[in-house]
Write a protein that holds these residues in place. Structure first.
Motif, PDB file in Angstrom:
ATOM      1  N   ILE A 277       0.756  -1.224  -0.179  1.00  0.00           N
ATOM      2  CA  ILE A 277       0.158   0.126  -0.104  1.00  0.00           C
ATOM      3  C   ILE A 277       0.891   1.369  -0.017  1.00  0.00           C
ATOM      4  N   MET A 281      -1.145   3.802  -6.552  1.00  0.00           N
ATOM      5  CA  MET A 281      -1.630   2.931  -7.334  1.00  0.00           C
ATOM      6  C   MET A 281      -1.254   3.182  -8.816  1.00  0.00           C
ATOM      7  N   ARG A 304      -0.054  -2.138  -8.646  1.00  0.00           N
ATOM      8  CA  ARG A 304      -1.329  -1.997  -7.775  1.00  0.00           C
ATOM      9  C   ARG A 304      -2.432  -1.414  -8.787  1.00  0.00           C
ATOM     10  N   ASN A 306      -5.959  -1.810  -8.878  1.00  0.00           N
ATOM     11  CA  ASN A 306      -6.887  -2.750  -7.822  1.00  0.00           C
ATOM     12  C   ASN A 306      -8.247  -2.431  -8.382  1.00  0.00           C
ATOM     13  N   GLU A 307      -8.409  -1.063  -8.905  1.00  0.00           N
ATOM     14  CA  GLU A 307      -9.928  -0.537  -9.091  1.00  0.00           C
ATOM     15  C   GLU A 307     -10.394  -0.592 -10.573  1.00  0.00           C
ATOM     16  N   ARG A 349     -12.348  -5.131  -2.111  1.00  0.00           N
ATOM     17  CA  ARG A 349     -11.009  -4.667  -2.517  1.00  0.00           C
ATOM     18  C   ARG A 349      -9.754  -5.028  -1.833  1.00  0.00           C
ATOM     19  N   ILE A 351      -6.081  -4.012  -0.324  1.00  0.00           N
ATOM     20  CA  ILE A 351      -5.569  -3.128   0.064  1.00  0.00           C
ATOM     21  C   ILE A 351      -4.092  -3.025   0.143  1.00  0.00           C
ATOM     22  N   LYS A 432      -2.492   5.380   3.797  1.00  0.00           N
ATOM     23  CA  LYS A 432      -3.538   4.476   4.000  1.00  0.00           C
ATOM     24  C   LYS A 432      -4.805   4.516   3.733  1.00  0.00           C
ATOM     25  N   SER A 433      -5.341   5.548   3.011  1.00  0.00           N
ATOM     26  CA  SER A 433      -6.585   5.923   2.936  1.00  0.00           C
ATOM     27  C   SER A 433      -7.344   4.538   2.261  1.00  0.00           C
ATOM     28  N   GLU A 434      -6.651   3.911   1.469  1.00  0.00           N
ATOM     29  CA  GLU A 434      -7.279   2.686   0.939  1.00  0.00           C
ATOM     30  C   GLU A 434      -8.063   1.498   1.852  1.00  0.00           C
ATOM     31  N   GLU A 437     -11.026   3.163   3.365  1.00  0.00           N
ATOM     32  CA  GLU A 437     -11.956   3.235   2.292  1.00  0.00           C
ATOM     33  C   GLU A 437     -12.636   1.987   2.327  1.00  0.00           C
ATOM     34  N   ALA A 438     -11.783   0.938   2.519  1.00  0.00           N
ATOM     35  CA  ALA A 438     -12.178  -0.427   2.363  1.00  0.00           C
ATOM     36  C   ALA A 438     -13.193  -0.901   3.611  1.00  0.00           C
TER      37      ALA A 438
END
Length: 648
Positions: A277, A281, A304, A306-307, A349, A351, A432-434, A437-438
């Protein structure tokens, strides 16, 4: 949105793929001893094929018997054909095409199996292997010239065997320090014969391997090649210009597709192989775009991705023709089906935590069914129950959603005003905002699934009485440990949660007690909040970051000096004063001046005594799971939740 570019077909020679997504080779360590295919290996890949991916690529598959690690997939002999044929049939039946990754591990192979033959171009001295510092540098001896034709022929024989096994295509692995990459790179190749020295000589071995492969496969079968965009963190390595030049030569020899990766096992570049992470990304997409533009090869981007929206934009903007989406499909094997239907919000998702995908055998924090697909296939309950789940952290959410999917009625009680627990808080740390969000996404998925989610609702006896639960699951989490030392109650003493949640913003000289993951992240957090803050991490062990996965540790250890964060090792905190922390080491005391102290020495389970007593008095079956049972990593909490949810 159904991501029309991402899910459009692509034709490469005689092969047509239904979409632009490659489930890539990732080391699973699932095969039977000796490299034989087994049902576990098949079920793992077939789940992603059923999930809608266009191409399944095997993990690194040994082509050369003397240098083949016993726990890697193997295609070096006809004895492996029955299992490989069973594998390709299963993938085809599941709706995907299948590619074998032809591999000779070079320096890496003996790291996984010390008994195998080493095949590298020349002597290499290293002091770091697979992200682990060594007590002292090790020198590995280069191969004799007579071995080179043997390995080249092995690539050709493996390619012929792959055609017989039913593979639709194959990928020549020329990246990550493996032997073809090592021969090409001046950082690793110091030979003085016709296989070393000039670019043309260094390109000779990989090009001859490509020629052998191409001679042994049909004209209408495409050939893929995995490369590094350039060499990271090594002296005198390949530049992107070198790689582009080689790709043009490889194209002339029959390579159709280039899969653009990064990394090597002997330097900080290892972090790019299983990128955590900490890396942005799509960090490698622009290099893939340049290689695509300058070579004209069909290009696969990796790193990375991932989306669904991210992948769609890469294809739509012409940066690449295909994308690797590996860990995205570990976390959710139905990723492609959900994205193609426009149901992006339903995706679980990845992360980039690297807690499971960096282990052997491979697992996944977000998906405990990885490697257990057959065993963990959800079965509808024949006896629906009313289950009360106490705690809305990631373990509580996992158990609640899985129980609901099986047909139980679920009520989830969360004492705070939000879901996600410590995972949400972890997502407030730098980069580490992912994770945050996860956590939010998983909470929304629980509500969408029809779970009765009640926030700001403590689990009181009166409420539990009114719910008439058949089963109670206690997932009430943990709280930060407080060191029992003089001064712990001073007003300038904080815990990491308070800081990450923004309840207190410390300024000035700051001492962080604890050099584990959370301590290091909170140290970064306060430096990022104010560059004038002067931060010292105090750790009683002999090194920091011991609880980190290797790639994450590499990234954080690289940033600590960059951010001028001081580290004091082997120091036990014995007292806190209004302007310092007093430490002891080797019976000598020292003092760290500070305005604030942040305790970050781990977590301890919240007290579940009242809840378990309530259940026992009323003879209600109950389970205590996750951090409420024992404070651990999130991968442990989710795995335990998944197991219990299948047992109720």
């Amino acid at each position: 949105m159904k991501h029309l570019n991402l899910f459009s077909p692509i034709k490469i020679r005689g092969l047509e793929l239904k979409n632009r997504i490659d489930f890539p080779g990732m080391g699973t360590f699932y095969t039977d001893d000796g490299g034989y295919v087994n049902d576990k290996f098949i079920h793992y890949h077939a789940a992603r094929a059923l999930g809608g991916t266009g191409l399944i690529t095997t993990e690194a598959t040994s082509v050369h018997a003397p240098s083949a690690p016993r726990n890697f997939l193997n295609i070096s002999d006809d004895k492996f054909l029955p299992g490989l044929k069973k594998f390709t049939t299963a993938i085809h039946d599941a709706g995907a095409k299948v590619c074998v990754q032809l591999w000779q591990g070079g320096l890496t192979a003996p790291l996984f199996d010390p008994d195998v033959l080493r095949f590298i171009p020349s002597d290499i001295t290293v002091d770091n292997l697979l992200g682990n510092p060594l007590p002292e540098p090790i020198t590995f001896q280069g191969c004799a010239k007579e071995m080179i034709p043997e390995v080249e022929k092995a690539f050709g024989s493996a390619a012929k065997r792959a055609v017989e096994a039913g593979f639709d295509t194959m990928e020549f692995h020329l990246a990550h320090g493996y032997s073809p990459h090592a021969f090409l790179s001046p950082a690793f190749n110091h030979r003085t014969d016709e296989y070393g020295g000039s670019f043309e000589n260094r390109a000779r071995f990989p090009l001859e391997c490509i020629q052998e492969i191409r001679r042994n496969i049909p004209d209408d079968m495409p050939l893929l090649m995995r490369i590094d965009a350039f060499d990271d963190y090594v002296e005198n390595g390949l530049t992107i210009e070198d790689v582009i030049s080689f790709c043009k030569l490889a194209k002339a020899e029959g390579v159709d597709v280039v899969n653009v990766s990064r990394g090597n096992p002997v330097s900080l570049g290892m972090k790019f192989e299983v990128p955590p992470i900490d890396l942005p990304m799509g960090y490698n997409v622009e290099y893939a775009a340049r290689i695509k533009e300058e070579t004209g090869l069909i290009t696969i981007a990796v790193g990375r991705i991932n989306e669904p929206n991210q992948a769609e934009k890469i294809i739509a903007d012409g940066k690449a023709d295909m994308v690797v989406m590996g860990r995205a499909q570990l976390a959710d094997p139905e990723f492609c089906n959900k994205a193609s239907a426009g149901n992006d919000d339903d995706i679980v998702r990845c992360i980039g935590c690297n807690q499971g995908c960096g282990s052997s055998p491979m697992t996944c924090t977000r998906n405990p069914a990885v490697g257990r697909e057959w065993e963990y296939a959800l079965q509808a309950t024949e006896h629906p129950k009313k289950v009360v789940v106490i705690g809305g952290g990631m373990g509580g959410l996992e158990v609640a959603i899985t129980l609901k999917q099986r047909g139980h009625e679920v009520v989830l009680l969360e004492e705070s005003d939000r879901l996600g627990g410590q995972f949400y808080i972890a997502g407030l740390a730098p980069g580490k905002s992912e994770m945050k969000e996860a956590a939010i996404s998983r909470g929304q998925q629980a509500i969408k699934a029809g779970i009765d989610v009640r926030l700001s609702t403590p689990a009181t006896p009166e409420l539990l009485d009114s719910l008439h639960a058949d089963t109670v699951i206690i997932a009430s989490g943990a709280h930060p440990i407080e060191l029992n030392i003089p001064g712990k109650d001073l007003p300038n003493v904080l815990n990491s949660f308070e800081v990450l949640e923004g309840k207190v913003i410390p300024k000035g000289k700051i001492a962080v007690i604890g050099g584990g993951l959370v301590g290091l992240e909170v140290a970064e957090f306060v430096v990022d909040a104010d560059k004038n803050n002067d931060v010292t991490v105090i750790e009683m062990l002999d090194e920091i970051g011991k609880d980190l996965a290797s790639a994450r540790r590499l990234c954080i250890m690289e940033r600590i000096p960059e951010k001028n964060i001081h580290v004091k090792l082997g120091a036990k905190c014995v007292e806190i004063t209004k302007d310092s922390v007093i430490t002891s080491k080797d019976n000598l005391q020292d003092e760290v001046a500070c305005d604030y102290v942040i305790m970050s020495v781990g977590s301890i389970s919240n007290d579940t005594g009242a809840l378990t007593a309530y259940c026992e008095e009323r003879k209600i079956p109950y389970y205590v799971i996750g951090d409420a049972k024992k404070a651990r990593k999130v991968i442990d909490a989710i795995a335990e939740a998944a197991e219990i949810a299948r047992a109720v």
